[in-house]
Design a protein around this motif. Structure first.
Motif, PDB file in Angstrom:
ATOM      1  N   LEU A  40       3.018   2.911   5.148  1.00 14.31           N
ATOM      2  CA  LEU A  40       2.475   1.554   5.211  1.00 14.31           C
ATOM      3  C   LEU A  40       1.935   1.319   6.623  1.00 14.31           C
ATOM      4  O   LEU A  40       2.643   0.819   7.518  1.00 14.31           O
ATOM      5  N   PRO A  41       0.675   1.691   6.863  1.00 13.20           N
ATOM      6  CA  PRO A  41       0.104   1.503   8.211  1.00 13.20           C
ATOM      7  C   PRO A  41       0.101   0.034   8.608  1.00 13.20           C
ATOM      8  O   PRO A  41      -0.209  -0.842   7.793  1.00 13.20           O
ATOM      9  N   ASP A  42       0.428  -0.239   9.854  1.00 13.55           N
ATOM     10  CA  ASP A  42       0.518  -1.629  10.307  1.00 13.55           C
ATOM     11  C   ASP A  42       0.260  -1.673  11.810  1.00 13.55           C
ATOM     12  O   ASP A  42       1.161  -1.385  12.620  1.00 13.55           O
ATOM     13  N   PRO A  43      -0.976  -2.049  12.216  1.00  9.85           N
ATOM     14  CA  PRO A  43      -1.268  -2.124  13.659  1.00  9.85           C
ATOM     15  C   PRO A  43      -0.422  -3.153  14.389  1.00  9.85           C
ATOM     16  O   PRO A  43      -0.183  -3.023  15.594  1.00  9.85           O
ATOM     17  N   GLU A  44       0.040  -4.190  13.705  1.00 13.26           N
ATOM     18  CA  GLU A  44       0.834  -5.220  14.348  1.00 13.26           C
ATOM     19  C   GLU A  44       2.305  -4.809  14.500  1.00 13.26           C
ATOM     20  O   GLU A  44       3.094  -5.564  15.110  1.00 13.26           O
ATOM     21  N   CYS A  45       2.675  -3.692  13.887  1.00 20.18           N
ATOM     22  CA  CYS A  45       4.035  -3.142  13.992  1.00 20.18           C
ATOM     23  C   CYS A  45       5.097  -4.079  13.429  1.00 20.18           C
ATOM     24  O   CYS A  45       6.243  -4.139  13.912  1.00 20.18           O
ATOM     25  N   LEU A  94       8.593  -6.767  -3.452  1.00 24.50           N
ATOM     26  CA  LEU A  94       9.144  -6.570  -2.113  1.00 24.50           C
ATOM     27  C   LEU A  94       8.129  -7.046  -1.081  1.00 24.50           C
ATOM     28  O   LEU A  94       6.920  -6.774  -1.202  1.00 24.50           O
ATOM     29  N   GLY A  95       8.612  -7.734  -0.074  1.00 21.81           N
ATOM     30  CA  GLY A  95       7.786  -8.132   1.055  1.00 21.81           C
ATOM     31  C   GLY A  95       8.194  -7.362   2.285  1.00 21.81           C
ATOM     32  O   GLY A  95       9.316  -7.531   2.795  1.00 21.81           O
ATOM     33  N   ILE A  96       7.272  -6.498   2.758  1.00 24.97           N
ATOM     34  CA  ILE A  96       7.526  -5.692   3.945  1.00 24.97           C
ATOM     35  C   ILE A  96       6.381  -5.963   4.914  1.00 24.97           C
ATOM     36  O   ILE A  96       5.247  -5.557   4.672  1.00 24.97           O
ATOM     37  N   GLY A  97       6.673  -6.640   6.009  1.00 24.19           N
ATOM     38  CA  GLY A  97       5.605  -7.052   6.919  1.00 24.19           C
ATOM     39  C   GLY A  97       4.646  -7.962   6.166  1.00 24.19           C
ATOM     40  O   GLY A  97       5.038  -8.976   5.568  1.00 24.19           O
ATOM     41  N   THR A  98       3.354  -7.600   6.170  1.00 30.38           N
ATOM     42  CA  THR A  98       2.357  -8.355   5.393  1.00 30.38           C
ATOM     43  C   THR A  98       2.006  -7.639   4.088  1.00 30.38           C
ATOM     44  O   THR A  98       1.031  -8.005   3.438  1.00 30.38           O
ATOM     45  N   TYR A  99       2.828  -6.664   3.722  1.00 30.83           N
ATOM     46  CA  TYR A  99       2.624  -5.940   2.461  1.00 30.83           C
ATOM     47  C   TYR A  99       3.428  -6.610   1.345  1.00 30.83           C
ATOM     48  O   TYR A  99       4.536  -7.119   1.564  1.00 30.83           O
ATOM     49  N   VAL A 100       2.864  -6.570   0.133  1.00 29.30           N
ATOM     50  CA  VAL A 100       3.575  -6.979  -1.078  1.00 29.30           C
ATOM     51  C   VAL A 100       3.539  -5.788  -2.027  1.00 29.30           C
ATOM     52  O   VAL A 100       2.458  -5.260  -2.352  1.00 29.30           O
ATOM     53  N   LEU A 101       4.728  -5.357  -2.478  1.00 30.68           N
ATOM     54  CA  LEU A 101       4.841  -4.199  -3.359  1.00 30.68           C
ATOM     55  C   LEU A 101       5.516  -4.625  -4.659  1.00 30.68           C
ATOM     56  O   LEU A 101       6.400  -5.488  -4.665  1.00 30.68           O
ATOM     57  N   SER A 102       5.103  -3.998  -5.769  1.00 30.14           N
ATOM     58  CA  SER A 102       5.679  -4.291  -7.084  1.00 30.14           C
ATOM     59  C   SER A 102       6.594  -3.146  -7.497  1.00 30.14           C
ATOM     60  O   SER A 102       6.344  -1.978  -7.179  1.00 30.14           O
ATOM     61  N   VAL A 103       7.655  -3.489  -8.244  1.00 33.49           N
ATOM     62  CA  VAL A 103       8.633  -2.518  -8.723  1.00 33.49           C
ATOM     63  C   VAL A 103       8.528  -2.428 -10.235  1.00 33.49           C
ATOM     64  O   VAL A 103       8.594  -3.451 -10.932  1.00 33.49           O
ATOM     65  N   SER A 104       8.363  -1.222 -10.762  1.00 36.94           N
ATOM     66  CA  SER A 104       8.343  -0.964 -12.210  1.00 36.94           C
ATOM     67  C   SER A 104       9.335   0.151 -12.499  1.00 36.94           C
ATOM     68  O   SER A 104       9.295   1.204 -11.848  1.00 36.94           O
ATOM     69  N   ILE A 105      10.226  -0.077 -13.464  1.00 41.33           N
ATOM     70  CA  ILE A 105      11.216   0.920 -13.863  1.00 41.33           C
ATOM     71  C   ILE A 105      10.873   1.375 -15.274  1.00 41.33           C
ATOM     72  O   ILE A 105      10.821   0.565 -16.205  1.00 41.33           O
ATOM     73  N   GLU A 106      10.621   2.653 -15.431  1.00 41.56           N
ATOM     74  CA  GLU A 106      10.212   3.232 -16.708  1.00 41.56           C
ATOM     75  C   GLU A 106      11.343   4.095 -17.257  1.00 41.56           C
ATOM     76  O   GLU A 106      11.732   5.077 -16.619  1.00 41.56           O
ATOM     77  N   PRO A 107      11.899   3.751 -18.427  1.00 42.08           N
ATOM     78  CA  PRO A 107      12.957   4.587 -19.024  1.00 42.08           C
ATOM     79  C   PRO A 107      12.414   5.948 -19.434  1.00 42.08           C
ATOM     80  O   PRO A 107      11.209   6.138 -19.627  1.00 42.08           O
TER      81      PRO A 107
END
Length: 217
Positions: A40-45, A94-107
């Protein structure tokens, strides 16, 4: 069972390139470091080099935050406790820095959904017969090609009574109209001969002689 993590947005905008990672049996590291499983590249760290870890635990998955600025679950106001595993569910964000990620669980062995817009060649619905070609109308009429039905089909098996009559041709009781006796055939006009009276033959007179006298009565 697998967990699929996808990047939905960065700084409120969709990512220029799709980024995702699958988590199965081994741990997955999320972070700014190029060696991370999901970089997750992030110039603002705002994202740490080794920000969080997701790993399999029994029949589920656990997220452990190891960052400085924290990891936020489902837009919560406070970050999850650091260094404490938190269970993930299908549909989490999930919120990580300015990233938003989605979680999908596949049986395991999850059947793929059928495409409702697939062409007919892709297969039929279970339990439905193959329609095939449209039948010819003459085939539906059966032998005879649409010829008029025999009297037996209209007036019972015997073919002598009215609709619904018995096989012996008897008229059903209670019928509003009794059958009439058979009439003798009428002679055609073409077969009628007219006999005219014949006229009496004329007497022939002798040639050259006076007319013969008629003897008195």
């Amino acid at each position: 069972m697998e967990l699929v993590l996808r990047v939905m947005s960065y700084n409120g905008l969709p990512p220029q390139q799709a980024a995702s990672v699958r988590v199965a049996d081994r741990a997955c590291v999320l972070g700014r470091h190029p060696g991370s499983d999901l970089e997750l590249p992030d110039p603002e760290c705002l994202v740490s080099g080794r920000h969080a870890v997701i790993e399999r635990h029994g029949q589920g998955f656990l997220l452990t935050d190891m960052s400085t600025n924290g990891t936020f679950l489902n837009e919560a106001a406070e970050a999850i406790p650091p260094h404490q595993p938190v269970a993930l569910s299908n549909g989490d964000r999930l919120g990580i820095g300015t990233y938003v990620l989605s979680v999908s669980i596949e049986p395991d062995g999850q059947p793929s959904l059928a495409d409702p817009f697939a062409s007919p060649d892709a297969g039929l619905l279970p339990g439905l017969p193959d329609p095939g070609a449209s039948p010819d109308i003459m085939e539906l009429l059966g032998p005879g090609g649409g010829a008029a039905p025999a009297p037996g089909h209209l007036f019972g098996q015997g073919g002598t009574g009215s609709p619904g009559s018995a096989d012996d041709g008897s008229w059903p009781s209670g019928h509003p109209t009794e059958p009439r006796a058979a009439e003798p055939p009428r002679a055609s006009v073409e077969n009628i001969h007219f006999s005219l009276p014949k006229a009496a033959p004329e007497r022939q007179r002798p040639v050259g002689g006076p007319p013969s006298a008629t003897p008195p009565p």
